[in-house]
Scaffold this motif. Structure first.
Motif, mmCIF file in Angstrom:
data_model
loop_
_atom_site.group_PDB
_atom_site.id
_atom_site.type_symbol
_atom_site.label_atom_id
_atom_site.label_comp_id
_atom_site.label_asym_id
_atom_site.label_seq_id
_atom_site.Cartn_x
_atom_site.Cartn_y
_atom_site.Cartn_z
ATOM 1 N N THR A 1 0.826 -1.206 0.000
ATOM 2 C CA THR A 1 0.000 0.000 0.000
ATOM 3 C C THR A 1 0.859 1.254 0.000
ATOM 4 O OG1 THR A 1 -0.083 0.056 2.414
ATOM 5 C CG2 THR A 1 -1.860 -1.123 1.289
ATOM 6 N N VAL A 2 0.217 2.348 -0.359
ATOM 7 C CA VAL A 2 0.824 3.673 -0.267
ATOM 8 C C VAL A 2 -0.013 4.474 0.717
ATOM 9 C CG1 VAL A 2 1.405 5.796 -1.485
ATOM 10 C CG2 VAL A 2 1.652 3.575 -2.633
ATOM 11 N N GLY A 3 0.635 5.102 1.680
ATOM 12 C CA GLY A 3 -0.081 5.911 2.666
ATOM 13 C C GLY A 3 0.452 7.331 2.704
ATOM 14 N N VAL A 4 -0.436 8.298 2.500
ATOM 15 C CA VAL A 4 -0.071 9.715 2.592
ATOM 16 C C VAL A 4 -0.525 10.210 3.960
ATOM 17 C CG1 VAL A 4 -0.364 12.013 1.622
ATOM 18 C CG2 VAL A 4 -0.328 10.008 0.112
ATOM 19 N N VAL A 5 0.435 10.677 4.763
ATOM 20 C CA VAL A 5 0.142 11.072 6.145
ATOM 21 C C VAL A 5 0.135 12.592 6.259
ATOM 22 C CG1 VAL A 5 0.851 10.887 8.553
ATOM 23 C CG2 VAL A 5 1.267 8.979 6.963
ATOM 24 N N ARG A 6 -0.924 13.112 6.848
ATOM 25 C CA ARG A 6 -1.027 14.559 7.067
ATOM 26 C C ARG A 6 -1.167 14.817 8.562
ATOM 27 N NH1 ARG A 6 -4.562 13.284 2.911
ATOM 28 N NH2 ARG A 6 -3.899 14.011 0.843
ATOM 29 N N ASP A 7 -0.384 15.754 9.061
ATOM 30 C CA ASP A 7 -0.462 16.143 10.470
ATOM 31 C C ASP A 7 -1.686 17.035 10.666
ATOM 32 O OD1 ASP A 7 -0.150 17.102 13.035
ATOM 33 O OD2 ASP A 7 2.011 17.410 12.852
ATOM 34 N N ARG A 8 -2.594 16.657 11.579
ATOM 35 C CA ARG A 8 -3.833 17.401 11.824
ATOM 36 C C ARG A 8 -3.768 18.203 13.124
ATOM 37 N NH1 ARG A 8 -7.706 14.499 13.246
ATOM 38 N NH2 ARG A 8 -9.433 15.786 12.471
ATOM 39 N N THR A 9 -2.571 18.344 13.725
ATOM 40 C CA THR A 9 -2.464 19.007 15.026
ATOM 41 C C THR A 9 -3.035 20.416 14.992
ATOM 42 O OG1 THR A 9 -0.470 17.721 15.530
ATOM 43 C CG2 THR A 9 -0.896 19.692 16.858
ATOM 44 N N GLU A 10 -2.602 21.213 14.017
ATOM 45 C CA GLU A 10 -3.057 22.597 13.936
ATOM 46 C C GLU A 10 -4.553 22.665 13.649
ATOM 47 O OE1 GLU A 10 -2.093 26.653 11.361
ATOM 48 O OE2 GLU A 10 -0.616 25.039 11.441
ATOM 49 N N LEU A 11 -5.026 21.779 12.771
ATOM 50 C CA LEU A 11 -6.445 21.757 12.444
ATOM 51 C C LEU A 11 -7.289 21.423 13.673
ATOM 52 C CD1 LEU A 11 -8.794 21.798 10.422
ATOM 53 C CD2 LEU A 11 -8.280 19.398 9.903
ATOM 54 N N VAL A 12 -6.858 20.415 14.422
ATOM 55 C CA VAL A 12 -7.596 20.015 15.624
ATOM 56 C C VAL A 12 -7.599 21.131 16.657
ATOM 57 C CG1 VAL A 12 -7.568 18.447 17.598
ATOM 58 C CG2 VAL A 12 -7.244 17.542 15.303
#
Length: 213
Positions: free
Chosen positions: A62-73
């Motif tokens: 698989t390919v996984g694209v990871v995005r940090d959601r800290t600022e959004l949260v």
């Protein structure tokens, strides 16, 4: 994955990958929100978009694209706190408050009212929501004054004026404060705050009579 994810979350990802494989769609992907542990041991909210590695007839990973959601949260939490504080203030102000939107004709269309508005004017939110407020509380002889206030709100002008309005107990005097604000493409909205000054006005009139005597 177990380096950064809990065992439970790892199993959830494995289950999602199996679903992707059995779907037969090589271009399909899934987005999962979870928490991961970074190199410093700090847990961070992340979003992972998982898709199958393009291949022929067998599973190749698989390919996984990871995005940090800290600022959004954090932003969402701040906004939620602000909304909660505003809603508490809106609901508990002793003055009657109405939130409205100006339609294309410049008429104030009700979006919400607080409990004090219901107590003073006799209309709950369901009765006036989506309707023009002027039709409910504006005396016929004060229509032009009401239209002037509406025009000032449409121009973004904050207004303070003594007005006379129809209430559940008859006509009363108020200090009206109109506070317009913009909501992007949704046009001009405004808050109308009505402070009952009937008793003060009656006292002033009595003093005027006494002064003349």
């Amino acid at each position: 994955p177990r380096e950064i994810l809990s065992d439970e979350e790892t199993k959830r990802f494995e289950s999602t990958i199996r679903d992707l494989w059995h779907s037969g769609d090589e271009g399909a992907s899934r987005r999962l929100e979870t928490e991961a542990v970074d190199a410093d041991g700090v847990r961070r909210p992340i979003e992972v978009e998982v898709s199958l590695y393009p291949t022929g007839d067998e599973f190749a990973g698989t390919v996984g694209v990871v995005r940090d959601r800290t600022e959004l949260v954090e932003t969402r939490e701040r906004l939620e706190t602000q909304r909660n504080r505003f809603q508490y203030l809106f609901d508990n102000l002793p003055d009657a408050v109405v939130e409205g939107r100006l339609n294309d004709e410049g008429r104030p269309i009700v979006r919400d009212v607080n409990d004090a508005f219901t107590d003073v004017f006799g209309y709950d939110s369901d009765a006036v929501k989506g309707e023009s407020l002027n039709e409910f509380i504006l005396p016929e002889e004060d229509r032009e004054q009401g239209r002037q206030l509406d025009r000032k709100a449409a121009e973004g002008e904050v207004t303070n004026r003594e007005v006379r309005r129809r209430t559940a107990d008859g006509f009363r005097d108020f200090l009206f404060r109109g506070i317009p604000y913009e909501r992007g493409d949704d046009g001009t909205h405004s808050f109308g705050i009505y402070t009952d000054i009937t008793t003060q006005k009656e006292r002033e009139r009595r003093l005027e009579v006494l002064n003349r005597v």
